[in-house]
Design a protein around this motif. Structure first.
Motif, short mmCIF file in Angstrom:
data_model
loop_
_atom_site.label_atom_id
_atom_site.label_comp_id
_atom_site.label_asym_id
_atom_site.label_seq_id
_atom_site.Cartn_x
_atom_site.Cartn_y
_atom_site.Cartn_z
N ARG A 4 0.82 -1.19 0.00
CA ARG A 4 0.00 0.00 0.00
C ARG A 4 0.86 1.25 0.00
O ARG A 4 1.98 1.24 0.49
CB ARG A 4 -0.89 -0.02 1.24
N ASP A 157 -12.78 1.24 13.39
CA ASP A 157 -12.64 -0.11 12.82
C ASP A 157 -11.20 -0.47 12.47
O ASP A 157 -10.93 -1.60 12.05
CB ASP A 157 -13.60 -0.35 11.65
N TYR A 158 -10.27 0.47 12.63
CA TYR A 158 -8.85 0.14 12.44
C TYR A 158 -8.03 0.66 13.63
O TYR A 158 -8.15 1.84 13.99
CB TYR A 158 -8.27 0.84 11.21
N ILE A 160 -4.17 1.04 14.05
CA ILE A 160 -2.99 0.90 13.20
C ILE A 160 -1.72 1.12 14.03
O ILE A 160 -1.57 2.16 14.67
CB ILE A 160 -3.02 1.92 12.03
N TYR A 228 0.44 -5.24 7.35
CA TYR A 228 0.29 -4.66 6.00
C TYR A 228 1.66 -4.12 5.57
O TYR A 228 2.16 -3.16 6.17
CB TYR A 228 -0.69 -3.48 6.03
N ILE A 243 -2.92 6.49 7.15
CA ILE A 243 -4.35 6.14 7.17
C ILE A 243 -4.85 5.89 5.74
O ILE A 243 -5.58 4.94 5.47
CB ILE A 243 -5.16 7.26 7.87
N VAL A 246 -3.50 2.51 4.46
CA VAL A 246 -4.09 1.33 5.11
C VAL A 246 -5.59 1.20 4.80
O VAL A 246 -6.08 0.12 4.48
CB VAL A 246 -3.87 1.39 6.65
N SER A 247 -6.31 2.34 4.88
CA SER A 247 -7.78 2.24 4.80
C SER A 247 -8.38 2.85 3.54
O SER A 247 -9.57 2.68 3.29
CB SER A 247 -8.38 2.95 6.02
N ARG A 249 -8.92 5.91 3.28
CA ARG A 249 -9.70 7.06 3.73
C ARG A 249 -8.81 8.30 3.84
O ARG A 249 -7.65 8.19 4.22
CB ARG A 249 -10.32 6.78 5.11
N CYS A 262 -10.14 5.49 12.56
CA CYS A 262 -8.79 4.94 12.80
C CYS A 262 -8.17 5.46 14.09
O CYS A 262 -8.33 6.63 14.45
CB CYS A 262 -7.87 5.30 11.65
#
Ligand code: SF4
Ligand code: SF4
Length: 441
Positions: A4, A157-158, A160, A228, A243, A246-247, A249, A262
């Protein structure tokens, strides 16, 4: 495995080979210890001790001075010598508690005791983290208990763990990932206990393949934790770019990571959470990279907070020659130092001593409108235009042209062929905007 990343960024020389394969060494502190009352974002802490008091290692010596603030814990036992202004890495004089270290490391009761986090409530975990004085050790210094108390915890929901360590020369997080991965996974599990709907992600740049495979194997059986790999690119470890990587977003300067679901904490912060919650050990130490071509034996050190940088430099064999530039932190985002006779504080990640100051070798010239700064800016802003407002001290124009979206990463100044001091100018302008906002508030 998918790697990513984010749009923009640069690939500077990373200098990590100087320290990445050398195990962390513990340095025993001697002499006076300095504990500044502001080692974090927010209000200064309030002293709980006075001159002449005897304090123990692990004792709270100053309490949070507001909602956004953090406690300060003594990392040694000894006697309070003074409470007075002392020089800190930012170059400011900050009111500090000075403790004469008696070198006996007499601890408070219960220090180091094992604790089962699964038997603790969410409130108890947050209180322990607050009591322990933990702040973001990646450099920002935001109080961790506040970060772990978002408005709506069900929307997270994350969680990190930031293992990107994209800043050149720094290898402290890498060494901890290789030497104490169980504490990182343990700390992540503690945080996950606070967020019922979250998945844990340990995000690591792909220039650390050994850490990716070591931690990847260790979490293979964990249903709720994944590693990740991230493409190696600076500033991959900045909160917003991480962020996004990873997401997917995006957040801006008016949002918190929690607004995008996050929670982000760096490796050493997560270890500190594990130590506080599972080992009853508050934040009294951090890992510091002492490096650069002017240092005899570059190293990572397990340093007590409050000890003098000079002791770390001595443990690294001292200096080969007089450095032209000394930086607290990395070369991209660190602060230039005029002296190393300053304390290690919670946000001290590195001491970088370089024989040449490349930036000082070039005179800035006029912008040639090459557009390079625009193509590397991870904030999707136009640094060349922003500079016009910063140079004119036009604070309104700076704000209107997205100046507050700048994360001060230094990418634009790094690629600028005219060597324009873009990032320095943006730092000043951002400070002026913050000051204006503070006055207005
Ligand atoms: S303008 Fe700010 S965010 Fe963009 S590259 Fe320059 S320092 Fe980084
Ligand atoms: S990189 Fe430098 S010279 Fe090129 S447009 Fe940006 S400010 Fe101007």
């Amino acid at each position: 495995m998918k790697k990513r990343t984010f749009k923009g960024g640069v690939h500077p020389y990373d200098g990590k080979e100087l320290t990445k394969n050398i195990p962390v060494e513990t340095v025993v502190p001697h002499g006076d210890m300095i504990f500044p009352l502001s080692q974090h974002i927010g209000a200064p802490a309030k002293p709980l001790v006075k001159k002449g008091d005897y304090v123990k290692m692990g004792q709270m010596i100053a309490e949070a001075g507001g909602f956004i603030s953090a406690n300060v814990i003594s990392s040694v036992s000894g006697t309070v010598k003074a409470i007075e202004p002392r020089l800190v890495p930012s170059g400011e004089m900050v009111n500090s508690i000075v403790i004469t270290n008696d070198e006996s490391d007499t601890t408070v009761d219960g220090f180091g005791k094992n604790r089962d986090y699964t038997k603790l409530s969410k409130e108890e975990i947050r209180q322990i983290i607050k009591d322990a004085g933990i702040v973001g050790l990646g450099g920002a210094g935001f109080p961790t208990h506040v970060k772990l108390t978002p408005k709506n915890e069900d929307e997270i929901d994350y969680v990190i763990v930031n293992g990107a360590e994209c800043e050149p020369y720094l290898t402290s997080d890498y060494r901890m990932m290789m030497e104490e991965p169980e504490k990182i996974i343990g700390g992540l599990k503690v945080i996950l206990q606070l967020f019922d709907n979250a998945k844990g992600v340990i995000a690591i740049e792909d220039n650390k393949p050994e850490a990716i495979s070591l931690i990847g194997e260790m979490v293979e059986e964990e249903e709720n934790i994944e590693v990740y790999p991230l493409k190696t690119k600076y500033p991959q470890g900045a909160e917003r770019t991480l962020i996004y990587a990873v997401s997917g977003r995006e957040i801006n300067s008016t949002m918190l990571p929690a607004d995008a679901g996050c929670i982000v904490d760096n490796v050493d912060t997560v270890i500190s959470i594990y130590m506080a919650v599972c080992k009853s050990t508050p934040l009294i130490r951090r890992i510091v990279t002492v490096t650069g071509d002017a240092v005899v034996q570059p190293h990572n050190f397990n340093a007590r907070i409050g000890m003098n940088y000079l002791d770390l430099l001595e443990a690294a064999g001292g200096l080969k020659e007089n450095p032209e530039k000394i930086v607290s932190g990395g070369p991209m985002m660190g602060m230039a130092l005029s002296t190393v006779d300053i304390p290690v504080i919670k946000t001290s990640s590195a001491l970088l001593c370089m024989t040449h100051d490349e930036a000082a070798e070039f005179e800035p010239s006029a912008c040639i409108r090459c557009g390079r700064c625009v193509s590397v800016c991870p904030g999707h802003i136009v640094p060349q235009k922003l500079m016009e407002f910063a140079e004119r001290h036009d604070i309104e124009g700076f704000e209107a042209n997205f100046g507050m979206e700048c994360c001060e990463c230094g990418c634009c100044a790094y690629v600028c062929p005219a060597k324009r001091p873009l990032t320095q100018a943006f730092k000043q302008a951002r400070k002026a905007v913050m000051e204006k906002r503070r006055k207005k508030a």
